[in-house]
Design a protein around this motif. Structure first.
Motif, PDB file in Angstrom:
ATOM      1  N   THR A 128      10.761   5.072  37.640  1.00  0.00           N
ATOM      2  CA  THR A 128      10.611   6.487  37.297  1.00  0.00           C
ATOM      3  C   THR A 128      10.969   6.713  35.833  1.00  0.00           C
ATOM      4  O   THR A 128      11.961   6.177  35.348  1.00  0.00           O
ATOM      5  CB  THR A 128      11.534   7.364  38.175  1.00  0.00           C
ATOM      6  N   TYR A 129      10.151   7.513  35.152  1.00  0.00           N
ATOM      7  CA  TYR A 129      10.464   7.900  33.776  1.00  0.00           C
ATOM      8  C   TYR A 129      11.166   9.253  33.836  1.00  0.00           C
ATOM      9  O   TYR A 129      10.541  10.285  34.106  1.00  0.00           O
ATOM     10  CB  TYR A 129       9.198   7.988  32.932  1.00  0.00           C
ATOM     11  N   PHE A 130      12.469   9.245  33.612  1.00  0.00           N
ATOM     12  CA  PHE A 130      13.251  10.470  33.718  1.00  0.00           C
ATOM     13  C   PHE A 130      13.123  11.300  32.448  1.00  0.00           C
ATOM     14  O   PHE A 130      13.240  10.784  31.334  1.00  0.00           O
ATOM     15  CB  PHE A 130      14.721  10.132  33.981  1.00  0.00           C
ATOM     16  N   LYS A 131      12.896  12.607  32.632  1.00  0.00           N
ATOM     17  CA  LYS A 131      12.707  13.522  31.508  1.00  0.00           C
ATOM     18  C   LYS A 131      13.828  14.554  31.479  1.00  0.00           C
ATOM     19  O   LYS A 131      14.419  14.872  32.517  1.00  0.00           O
ATOM     20  CB  LYS A 131      11.354  14.239  31.638  1.00  0.00           C
ATOM     21  N   PRO A 132      14.124  15.092  30.288  1.00  0.00           N
ATOM     22  CA  PRO A 132      15.143  16.150  30.198  1.00  0.00           C
ATOM     23  C   PRO A 132      14.724  17.372  31.014  1.00  0.00           C
ATOM     24  O   PRO A 132      13.531  17.627  31.216  1.00  0.00           O
ATOM     25  CB  PRO A 132      15.184  16.478  28.702  1.00  0.00           C
ATOM     26  N   LYS A 133      15.717  18.135  31.453  1.00  0.00           N
ATOM     27  CA  LYS A 133      15.420  19.357  32.202  1.00  0.00           C
ATOM     28  C   LYS A 133      14.735  20.381  31.307  1.00  0.00           C
ATOM     29  O   LYS A 133      13.856  21.120  31.741  1.00  0.00           O
ATOM     30  CB  LYS A 133      16.714  19.935  32.782  1.00  0.00           C
ATOM     31  N   LYS A 134      15.144  20.442  30.040  1.00  0.00           N
ATOM     32  CA  LYS A 134      14.549  21.342  29.060  1.00  0.00           C
ATOM     33  C   LYS A 134      14.402  20.590  27.742  1.00  0.00           C
ATOM     34  O   LYS A 134      15.218  19.720  27.431  1.00  0.00           O
ATOM     35  CB  LYS A 134      15.412  22.585  28.845  1.00  0.00           C
ATOM     36  N   SER A 135      13.388  20.922  26.976  1.00  0.00           N
ATOM     37  CA  SER A 135      13.193  20.275  25.684  1.00  0.00           C
ATOM     38  C   SER A 135      13.589  21.225  24.563  1.00  0.00           C
ATOM     39  O   SER A 135      13.608  22.438  24.733  1.00  0.00           O
ATOM     40  CB  SER A 135      11.739  19.840  25.517  1.00  0.00           C
ATOM     41  N   GLY A 136      13.901  20.640  23.399  1.00  0.00           N
ATOM     42  CA  GLY A 136      14.285  21.438  22.241  1.00  0.00           C
ATOM     43  C   GLY A 136      15.659  21.105  21.713  1.00  0.00           C
ATOM     44  O   GLY A 136      16.017  21.494  20.609  1.00  0.00           O
ATOM     45  N   GLY A 137      16.436  20.369  22.485  1.00  0.00           N
ATOM     46  CA  GLY A 137      17.771  19.986  22.054  1.00  0.00           C
ATOM     47  C   GLY A 137      18.450  19.169  23.129  1.00  0.00           C
ATOM     48  O   GLY A 137      18.012  19.134  24.295  1.00  0.00           O
ATOM     49  N   LEU A 138      19.525  18.505  22.768  1.00  0.00           N
ATOM     50  CA  LEU A 138      20.287  17.713  23.730  1.00  0.00           C
ATOM     51  C   LEU A 138      21.006  18.610  24.734  1.00  0.00           C
ATOM     52  O   LEU A 138      21.563  19.645  24.359  1.00  0.00           O
ATOM     53  CB  LEU A 138      21.335  16.867  23.000  1.00  0.00           C
ATOM     54  N   GLU A 139      20.992  18.213  25.980  1.00  0.00           N
ATOM     55  CA  GLU A 139      21.848  18.854  26.963  1.00  0.00           C
ATOM     56  C   GLU A 139      23.262  18.290  26.787  1.00  0.00           C
ATOM     57  O   GLU A 139      23.430  17.073  26.671  1.00  0.00           O
ATOM     58  CB  GLU A 139      21.365  18.544  28.379  1.00  0.00           C
ATOM     59  N   VAL A 140      24.262  19.147  26.745  1.00  0.00           N
ATOM     60  CA  VAL A 140      25.647  18.690  26.650  1.00  0.00           C
ATOM     61  C   VAL A 140      26.414  19.144  27.881  1.00  0.00           C
ATOM     62  O   VAL A 140      25.917  19.936  28.683  1.00  0.00           O
ATOM     63  CB  VAL A 140      26.330  19.193  25.358  1.00  0.00           C
ATOM     64  N   SER A 141      27.640  18.632  28.022  1.00  0.00           N
ATOM     65  CA  SER A 141      28.356  18.780  29.288  1.00  0.00           C
ATOM     66  C   SER A 141      29.330  19.936  29.344  1.00  0.00           C
ATOM     67  O   SER A 141      29.716  20.364  30.427  1.00  0.00           O
ATOM     68  CB  SER A 141      29.097  17.469  29.609  1.00  0.00           C
ATOM     69  N   ASN A 142      29.779  20.436  28.191  1.00  0.00           N
ATOM     70  CA  ASN A 142      30.750  21.534  28.197  1.00  0.00           C
ATOM     71  C   ASN A 142      30.682  22.299  26.875  1.00  0.00           C
ATOM     72  O   ASN A 142      29.959  21.905  25.956  1.00  0.00           O
ATOM     73  CB  ASN A 142      32.171  21.009  28.450  1.00  0.00           C
ATOM     74  N   ARG A 143      31.431  23.386  26.785  1.00  0.00           N
ATOM     75  CA  ARG A 143      31.367  24.244  25.597  1.00  0.00           C
ATOM     76  C   ARG A 143      31.896  23.544  24.346  1.00  0.00           C
ATOM     77  O   ARG A 143      31.381  23.744  23.243  1.00  0.00           O
ATOM     78  CB  ARG A 143      32.163  25.526  25.863  1.00  0.00           C
ATOM     79  N   LYS A 144      32.920  22.726  24.518  1.00  0.00           N
ATOM     80  CA  LYS A 144      33.465  21.986  23.379  1.00  0.00           C
ATOM     81  C   LYS A 144      32.413  21.061  22.783  1.00  0.00           C
ATOM     82  O   LYS A 144      32.230  21.003  21.559  1.00  0.00           O
ATOM     83  CB  LYS A 144      34.681  21.182  23.830  1.00  0.00           C
ATOM     84  N   ASP A 145      31.678  20.357  23.644  1.00  0.00           N
ATOM     85  CA  ASP A 145      30.625  19.467  23.164  1.00  0.00           C
ATOM     86  C   ASP A 145      29.487  20.255  22.524  1.00  0.00           C
ATOM     87  O   ASP A 145      28.839  19.775  21.579  1.00  0.00           O
ATOM     88  CB  ASP A 145      30.086  18.611  24.316  1.00  0.00           C
ATOM     89  N   PHE A 146      29.221  21.465  23.026  1.00  0.00           N
ATOM     90  CA  PHE A 146      28.192  22.313  22.433  1.00  0.00           C
ATOM     91  C   PHE A 146      28.536  22.621  20.973  1.00  0.00           C
ATOM     92  O   PHE A 146      27.682  22.487  20.082  1.00  0.00           O
ATOM     93  CB  PHE A 146      28.058  23.609  23.227  1.00  0.00           C
TER      94      PHE A 146
END
Length: 492
Positions: A204-222
């Protein structure tokens, strides 16, 4: 394929065949991207170009590559590397033909700026190779891809002047030489699409849930992610300044300020895209446990690539002049060969860095290599006219081994962080390599060569400290299948 065997010449093996198809695609992108410097005497003569105009072309050659690596990384994750690599080869070939047909300096400048996009080709293969090789081999595979593909820059220097002068000849020989490279790349783009798959059969070729930027895990990482984007726009502002009336004088004051405004607008737009991608996470405060990863991993790898690839590009640019001014009687050709030897080690050292990372651990290997990079640059800072030439060359050789190995070690880790976003992570790390090169070359205009090498050593030392906080990939990362079930991907 066994996790321990690497049958490099077994083209019946689909993984190996894909690797060879992919590194050669990267090789051709570098032939096109670096087609300009070897043909300098012919191009400048055709257009009666001033030194300032030539400097502007060299600057424009790399300007677009920084944002392009971010954009291409996102496109790769969304549409797959097969289509994007083919499209890039064909599109860039057309741009190179347009450059070769240019009749004015303004046309040259426009098409050279657009050709900076071809420098993003490296990012595409990182995702593709990671789909075809297990974690225990991905470092070596990525090292071969990066190291052998990088040799396209040297191949351009060897072949294009020969074609222009000895095969085609005449005032337009350089145009036909570039056109030849472009046509080969376009044909290969079609062949690549016909011959390569995004994943092995059944995967399977896994794709991001949304495109346009990296998904991050929390507000600090944002917040961390947003801050990480600032240096890319700042260095592009430096490029605009270099062409402004305050430096090369190739842009008017009004145009310079327009560029500054455009860069600010682009940053605001990118921030809006990053916010859109992470809006749900920001409202909730975090993501599901199986989707979490530490963004500091990406930041550490980006700095490490800045300290290795960024310094490599800068050193290759300054070494010939350094050798000529340090050692009397050295010809231009000899100095160029000595300087070019720094990049030549890509063929073996970059795969070597990936192999060491696979075999002895990611963090440990990168720590040893970055320590070697720092010591190597400290050694170069000691070179003076009293050194025998062979000893100076030996110092360059040793330093380059560690620098190229460091590039391989970085991208032995990149594919193991979050599979569906490998292209975007590679794009950010790759962009930081270019940021580093431009920053170091800019600083070189303000400091002496010994201070320049000390600066590179200091950058590697900071990277060594950062790497101690790198999390060694262990166990599995988790992606979500289309039916909602969880899929584990081994990373150790």
């Amino acid at each position: 394929m066994s996790s321990y065997r690497f049958p490099l010449l077994d083209f019946s093996n689909k993984s190996i065949a894909t690797l060879h198809f992919t590194w050669f695609a990267f090789f051709l992108t570098f032939v096109m991207w670096f087609s300009l410097p070897p043909l300098k005497p012919l191009i400048t003569a055709s257009f009666a170009m001033t030194p300032q105009q030539w400097a502007a072309l060299l600057t424009l050659n790399v300007a677009l590559t920084i944002p392009a690596r971010i954009v291409v990384g996102s496109l790769v994750d969304k549409f797959g590397p097969r289509a994007i690599y083919s499209g890039l080869l064909i599109f860039s070939g057309a741009l190179l033909i347009a450059f070769a047909c240019a009749q004015t300096f303004e046309q040259l400048a426009l098409f050279r700026f657009l050709l900076g996009f071809v420098g993003a080709g490296f990012v595409i293969g990182i995702r593709l190779v990671s789909e075809w090789f297990p974690a225990r081999q991905v470092g070596l595979a990525e090292g071969i891809y990066g190291g052998w593909g990088n040799f396209g820059a040297a191949a351009a220097g060897f072949t294009l002047p020969f074609l222009a002068i000895h095969v085609f000849g005449g005032d337009d020989g350089w145009r036909y030489a570039m056109g030849t490279a472009a046509i080969i790349a376009m044909i290969y783009g079609v062949a690549f699409y016909a011959s390569v798959r995004n994943t092995p059969k059944g995967s399977t070729y896994f794709k991001p849930k949304k495109s346009g930027g990296l998904e991050v895990s929390n507000r600090k990482d944002f917040c961390f992610y947003v801050i990480m984007n600032l240096p890319m726009y700042l260095i592009l502002a430096v490029l605009a300044w270099k062409m402004s009336p305050a430096n090369l004088g190739l842009l008017s004051t009004a145009t310079t300020y327009v560029l500054y405004t455009v860069l600010f607008a682009l940053f605001v737009f990118q921030f809006s895209q990053i916010y859109r991608v992470n809006k749900d996470m920001l409202q909730k405060g975090s993501v599901a446990e199986h989707d979490k990863y530490e963004f500091k991993q990406v930041a550490i790898l980006s700095w490490a690539y800045l300290a290795t690839f960024g310094s490599e590009i800068a050193v290759v640019s300054v070494l010939p002049a350094f050798f000529m001014t340090t050692f009397e009687g050295l010809s231009v050709t000899q100095a160029a060969m000595l300087g070019g030897s720094f990049a030549f080690m890509n063929l073996v050292a970059r795969p070597g860095g990936g192999w060491v990372s696979d075999k002895f651990g990611r963090r440990f290997s990168m720590s040893i290599i970055l320590a070697g990079v720092a010591c190597g640059y400290l050694l170069l800072a000691q070179i003076n006219a009293s050194w025998p030439l062979y000893l100076a060359f030996s110092a360059v050789f040793i330093c380059s081994l560690f620098v190229q190995a460091g590039c391989g070690a970085v991208f032995a880790v990149v594919p193991l962080i979050k599979r569906r976003m490998t292209g975007q992570i590679a794009g950010l790390a790759g962009a930081y390599g270019n940021v580093g090169a431009l920053f170091f070359l800019t600083m070189n205009t303000f400091i002496d060569i010994q201070s320049f090498f000390w600066m590179l050593a200091g950058t590697a030392t900071i990277g060594l400290v950062f790497v101690q906080f790198l999390k060694e990939p262990q166990g599995h990362v988790v992606e979500v299948n289309e039916d909602g079930s969880l899929h584990k991907i081994e990373v150790s």
